[in-house]
Design a protein around this motif. Structure first.
Motif, mmCIF file in Angstrom:
data_model
loop_
_atom_site.group_PDB
_atom_site.id
_atom_site.type_symbol
_atom_site.label_atom_id
_atom_site.label_comp_id
_atom_site.label_asym_id
_atom_site.label_seq_id
_atom_site.Cartn_x
_atom_site.Cartn_y
_atom_site.Cartn_z
ATOM 1 N N LEU A 213 0.840 -1.199 0.000
ATOM 2 C CA LEU A 213 0.000 0.000 0.000
ATOM 3 C C LEU A 213 0.874 1.249 0.000
ATOM 4 O O LEU A 213 0.656 2.187 -0.772
ATOM 5 C CB LEU A 213 -0.897 -0.018 1.234
ATOM 6 N N ILE A 214 1.909 1.227 0.864
ATOM 7 C CA ILE A 214 2.830 2.367 0.911
ATOM 8 C C ILE A 214 3.542 2.508 -0.422
ATOM 9 O O ILE A 214 3.663 3.603 -0.973
ATOM 10 C CB ILE A 214 3.833 2.182 2.068
ATOM 11 N N ALA A 215 3.977 1.355 -0.978
ATOM 12 C CA ALA A 215 4.679 1.390 -2.265
ATOM 13 C C ALA A 215 3.785 2.000 -3.330
ATOM 14 O O ALA A 215 4.233 2.835 -4.127
ATOM 15 C CB ALA A 215 5.105 -0.013 -2.670
ATOM 16 N N ALA A 216 2.496 1.620 -3.321
ATOM 17 C CA ALA A 216 1.574 2.139 -4.336
ATOM 18 C C ALA A 216 1.426 3.644 -4.196
ATOM 19 O O ALA A 216 1.491 4.386 -5.183
ATOM 20 C CB ALA A 216 0.221 1.449 -4.211
ATOM 21 N N VAL A 217 1.266 4.120 -2.942
ATOM 22 C CA VAL A 217 1.046 5.554 -2.742
ATOM 23 C C VAL A 217 2.300 6.347 -3.096
ATOM 24 O O VAL A 217 2.228 7.381 -3.771
ATOM 25 C CB VAL A 217 0.596 5.820 -1.296
ATOM 26 N N VAL A 218 3.468 5.823 -2.674
ATOM 27 C CA VAL A 218 4.720 6.510 -3.025
ATOM 28 C C VAL A 218 4.894 6.516 -4.538
ATOM 29 O O VAL A 218 5.289 7.527 -5.140
ATOM 30 C CB VAL A 218 5.913 5.831 -2.325
ATOM 31 N N GLY A 219 4.554 5.387 -5.183
ATOM 32 C CA GLY A 219 4.623 5.309 -6.636
ATOM 33 C C GLY A 219 3.771 6.377 -7.288
ATOM 34 O O GLY A 219 4.183 7.014 -8.261
ATOM 35 N N VAL A 220 2.577 6.613 -6.706
ATOM 36 C CA VAL A 220 1.695 7.643 -7.262
ATOM 37 C C VAL A 220 2.314 9.020 -7.086
ATOM 38 O O VAL A 220 2.315 9.831 -8.019
ATOM 39 C CB VAL A 220 0.318 7.585 -6.574
ATOM 40 N N LEU A 221 2.883 9.290 -5.893
ATOM 41 C CA LEU A 221 3.494 10.602 -5.653
ATOM 42 C C LEU A 221 4.597 10.863 -6.672
ATOM 43 O O LEU A 221 4.671 11.938 -7.274
ATOM 44 C CB LEU A 221 4.059 10.675 -4.234
ATOM 45 N N TYR B 274 -8.482 10.506 -8.309
ATOM 46 C CA TYR B 274 -7.163 10.894 -8.769
ATOM 47 C C TYR B 274 -6.157 9.794 -8.451
ATOM 48 O O TYR B 274 -5.400 9.337 -9.301
ATOM 49 C CB TYR B 274 -6.807 12.186 -8.039
ATOM 50 N N LEU B 275 -6.238 9.330 -7.202
ATOM 51 C CA LEU B 275 -5.340 8.279 -6.725
ATOM 52 C C LEU B 275 -5.557 7.002 -7.535
ATOM 53 O O LEU B 275 -4.606 6.362 -7.981
ATOM 54 C CB LEU B 275 -5.642 8.023 -5.251
ATOM 55 N N ALA B 276 -6.844 6.637 -7.745
ATOM 56 C CA ALA B 276 -7.151 5.409 -8.478
ATOM 57 C C ALA B 276 -6.571 5.481 -9.878
ATOM 58 O O ALA B 276 -5.987 4.504 -10.364
ATOM 59 C CB ALA B 276 -8.654 5.191 -8.534
ATOM 60 N N GLY B 277 -6.704 6.646 -10.524
ATOM 61 C CA GLY B 277 -6.176 6.795 -11.866
ATOM 62 C C GLY B 277 -4.685 6.542 -11.921
ATOM 63 O O GLY B 277 -4.201 5.776 -12.751
ATOM 64 N N TYR B 278 -3.948 7.170 -10.974
ATOM 65 C CA TYR B 278 -2.491 7.039 -11.029
ATOM 66 C C TYR B 278 -2.034 5.669 -10.542
ATOM 67 O O TYR B 278 -1.082 5.103 -11.087
ATOM 68 C CB TYR B 278 -1.824 8.162 -10.243
ATOM 69 N N LEU C 122 12.280 -0.075 -12.373
ATOM 70 C CA LEU C 122 12.900 0.648 -13.488
ATOM 71 C C LEU C 122 12.098 0.453 -14.772
ATOM 72 O O LEU C 122 11.752 1.417 -15.464
ATOM 73 C CB LEU C 122 14.329 0.141 -13.676
ATOM 74 N N LYS C 123 11.768 -0.808 -15.065
ATOM 75 C CA LYS C 123 11.012 -1.092 -16.290
ATOM 76 C C LYS C 123 9.658 -0.397 -16.244
ATOM 77 O O LYS C 123 9.215 0.214 -17.219
ATOM 78 C CB LYS C 123 10.816 -2.593 -16.450
ATOM 79 N N ALA C 124 8.992 -0.505 -15.067
ATOM 80 C CA ALA C 124 7.665 0.093 -14.954
ATOM 81 C C ALA C 124 7.747 1.598 -15.162
ATOM 82 O O ALA C 124 6.927 2.173 -15.882
ATOM 83 C CB ALA C 124 7.068 -0.222 -13.594
ATOM 84 N N TYR C 125 8.774 2.240 -14.563
ATOM 85 C CA TYR C 125 8.819 3.691 -14.682
ATOM 86 C C TYR C 125 9.241 4.166 -16.063
ATOM 87 O O TYR C 125 8.843 5.263 -16.483
ATOM 88 C CB TYR C 125 9.661 4.312 -13.569
ATOM 89 N N LEU C 126 9.992 3.335 -16.807
ATOM 90 C CA LEU C 126 10.239 3.677 -18.206
ATOM 91 C C LEU C 126 8.914 3.730 -18.967
ATOM 92 O O LEU C 126 8.681 4.627 -19.778
ATOM 93 C CB LEU C 126 11.171 2.637 -18.847
ATOM 94 N N LEU C 127 8.016 2.760 -18.665
ATOM 95 C CA LEU C 127 6.716 2.735 -19.334
ATOM 96 C C LEU C 127 5.851 3.905 -18.893
ATOM 97 O O LEU C 127 5.126 4.490 -19.695
ATOM 98 C CB LEU C 127 6.021 1.403 -19.060
ATOM 99 N N VAL C 128 5.932 4.258 -17.581
ATOM 100 C CA VAL C 128 5.171 5.417 -17.093
ATOM 101 C C VAL C 128 5.638 6.675 -17.817
ATOM 102 O O VAL C 128 4.832 7.507 -18.242
ATOM 103 C CB VAL C 128 5.329 5.568 -15.567
ATOM 104 N N PHE C 129 6.974 6.782 -17.996
ATOM 105 C CA PHE C 129 7.535 7.930 -18.718
ATOM 106 C C PHE C 129 6.950 8.007 -20.121
ATOM 107 O O PHE C 129 6.527 9.067 -20.584
ATOM 108 C CB PHE C 129 9.060 7.767 -18.767
ATOM 109 N N LEU C 130 6.887 6.852 -20.784
ATOM 110 C CA LEU C 130 6.314 6.785 -22.128
ATOM 111 C C LEU C 130 4.861 7.250 -22.122
ATOM 112 O O LEU C 130 4.428 8.033 -22.980
ATOM 113 C CB LEU C 130 6.409 5.344 -22.637
ATOM 114 N N ALA C 131 4.105 6.780 -21.103
ATOM 115 C CA ALA C 131 2.686 7.151 -21.020
ATOM 116 C C ALA C 131 2.549 8.657 -20.836
ATOM 117 O O ALA C 131 1.666 9.287 -21.430
ATOM 118 C CB ALA C 131 2.022 6.405 -19.880
#
Lengths: 198, 372
Positions: free
Chosen positions: B38-46, B258-262, B316-325
């Motif tokens: 849960l913390i990881a998800a919220v930090v990921g959203v931030l 907003y949170l659900a979207g991210y 790393l892989k996930a955030y490369l894709l987020v960057f693309l999005a």
């Protein structure tokens, strides 16, 4: 009784209460939108009951098909045609309600009687857990192949029927649909309007 | 199969060392990974929100947030705090109960789906056998929440937005599920752990993206559509519908949307990396690296390195894709609703069916390469 058993019992009591109360609510609530949302809740708790029986694949399929598809389509239909208008008075409504209630209670008594008189084998068959996905696949492609295919043909027929009904302009050329007799508006359905003008 | 670090086992043994029974230790263990995720998800959203602000600023030749913390890194926190203390408004003629329940129904399935995201061999909350199918089933609950909030707001724009969101999410669910099915067929399992393990025989050469290039593209397009990101953000198209189903929402309820979207965006990126980019796998097999420096792959040091590299690689892989999005969001125009439905039903659906069929044929023809 250990921890996992008592957790299971508590979950079962909560889920079955939701199913029973929710089911009654779906039938009795006046607001049809509430009924539809409550139906979604009932489907979810049925999926929970499947989970308790260690049938996780069936539970996920239940959520996907009933909550994700059937219930969303019901809600769609309700919201697209949700006009707030008074219903026509139905003759003998009280008698009808009484009769349908009588039939339902009769069915309930029948089911309870079957439940009491049948000698259920206890404990039930051992659950196969994660292996169930493989077993379901095997059954669908061997001894249940014919019913499975028949069901898919039925669904295909329903789909084609829906398309034919929705695209009357393409499939019924001689039907008298034109903007002049006020059934349709020219601006909204240019396809039909074009055809009737020439 | 059960090689590598097993934190639960170690925790259980440590607790038994304190004289606590195994059952109690299990119950004490259960909330820990959930809280962590849960913390990881919220930090990921931030992080994603900060990235979105910074990258959009760069795309528009602005500076973006810069006063809240270094490089404006605390800006998402400030946003969140602001939403937390804002007044919670329920419109006078709205349906209070459904209005409150809607955002919750949107957020809960997304967070539940994190159950199946693996960060390593044993680093996930639960290795359920139906893995990826659970995610597909859970994400089909979301449209009900959207319809609910659209209806309960008692506003025509909200209702239209809710209906659009549900229509979009249903039509893109099908090609999405079909492209997942092709991957599942190759790895003979629905479990996310097996899907990743099957891709990690020869480093990045054995990733699914080489064997399923079409499926990869279909999945990515559908995932963007499910997250309602531009070019597919029709449910909240501000020029047409004010803000769609979010129009009447304020304060924390808006924050839930907003949170659900991210969270959904980060989750989709994680799942793309799990399904197609080798998940926690290092581009070069760790066993090979270990043998180069003359270490046994079973030694404690290498095990810890594998675990750490797994988490870093997945993120790393996930955030490369987020960057693309994010790049896609700030550089592409929005499609029209008829184009969107045409793309889903007339293009992606047939292509994904053909992809499934071709995968099945290849699996029969080349069982070595396609997991026969």
């Amino acid at each position: 009784m250990n921890i996992s058993n008592s957790t299971e019992l508590i979950c079962f009591i909560i889920l079955s209460t939701i199913v029973v109360c929710g089911g009654i609510g779906v039938v009795l609530l006046e607001n049809i939108v509430y009924s539809a949302f409550l139906l979604g809740g009932v489907f979810m708790s049925v999926a929970g009951l499947y989970l308790l029986l260690n049938a996780s694949f069936v539970a996920a399929a239940q959520v996907l098909v009933y909550v994700g598809a059937v219930n969303v389509l019901i809600l769609f239909a309700i919201m697209l045609v949700n006009k707030k208008e008074e219903m026509n008075e139905v003759k003998g409504l009280k008698l009808r309600k009484f009769l349908s209630g009588f039939v339902c209670i009769g069915l309930l008594i029948l089911i309870i009687r079957v439940n009491i008189t049948t000698a259920w084998p206890l404990p039930g068959p051992k659950s196969i857990g994660e292996e169930s996905t493989i077993r379901i696949g095997e059954h669908l492609f061997t001894d249940y192949l014919l019913p499975f295919e028949l069901a898919s043909v039925l669904l295909l027929m329903a789909m084609i029927g829906a398309i034919v009904l929705a695209r009357r302009d393409v499939y019924f050329e001689n039907e008298n649909i034109s903007p002049s007799n006020n059934i349709i508006k020219q601006s909204k359905t240019p396809l039909i309007a074009d055809k009737s003008s020439n | 199969m059960n090689s590598g670090l097993d934190l639960e086992l170690s925790f259980n043994q440590a607790m038994q060392g304190f004289g606590i029974s195994s059952d109690i230790a299990h119950i004490l263990w259960l909330p820990l990974p959930m809280l962590l995720v849960l913390i990881a998800a919220v930090v990921g959203v931030l992080v994603t929100v900060w990235l979105e602000r910074k990258i959009s600023a760069a795309a528009q030749q602005r500076i973006g947030p810069e006063y809240a913390g270094a490089l404006g890194i605390l800006q998402p926190m400030a946003d969140g705090l602001k939403l937390l203390v804002k007044e919670d408004i329920i419109p006078a003629r709205a349906d209070g109960l459904l209005f409150t329940l809607g955002p919750i129904l949107v957020l809960v399935p997304v967070i539940l789906s994190w159950l199946i995201v693996p960060f390593g061999q044993n680093l996930l909350i639960s290795n359920v056998g139906i893995g990826i199918f659970l995610w597909i089933a859970l994400s089909s609950i979301q449209p009900i929440g959207l319809l609910m909030s659209g209806y309960a707001s008692n506003n025509k724009y909200s209702l239209l937005g809710g209906l659009r969101a549900a229509a979009q999410s249903i039509s893109y669910e099908i090609p999405l599920a079909l492209s997942v099915l092709a991957v599942v067929m190759m790895s003979n399992s629905l479990s996310t752990v097996d899907i990743v393990a099957q891709q990690n025989n020869a480093g990045f050469l054995s990733w699914n993206v080489w064997r399923q290039p079409v499926g990869f593209v279909i999945f990515w397009i559908c995932a963007l559509a499910e997250c309602e990101r531009l070019p597919f953000d029709l449910p909240e198209a501000e020029e047409e519908l004010v803000a769609g189903y979010q129009t009447e929402y304020a304060g924390m309820k808006f924050a839930l949307f907003y949170l659900a979207g991210y969270i959904n965006l980060v989750l989709s990126a994680l799942l793309v990396s799990v399904l197609y980019l080798g998940g926690w796998g290092f581009p070069i097999p760790v066993n090979l690296l270990a043998s180069w420096i003359g270490q046994s792959p079973d030694s404690a040091l290498i095990q810890v390195f594998t675990g750490a590299a797994g988490i870093v690689m997945t993120i790393l892989k996930a955030y490369l894709l987020v960057f693309l999005a994010i790049l896609l969001r700030w550089t592409t125009p929005r499609v029209r609703i008829d184009q969107l439905l045409d793309l889903g039903w007339k293009f992606l659906l047939p292509i994904s069916l053909v992809n499934l069929l071709v995968t099945a044929c290849l699996k029969l023809a080349f069982p070595i390469a396609f997991g026969g």
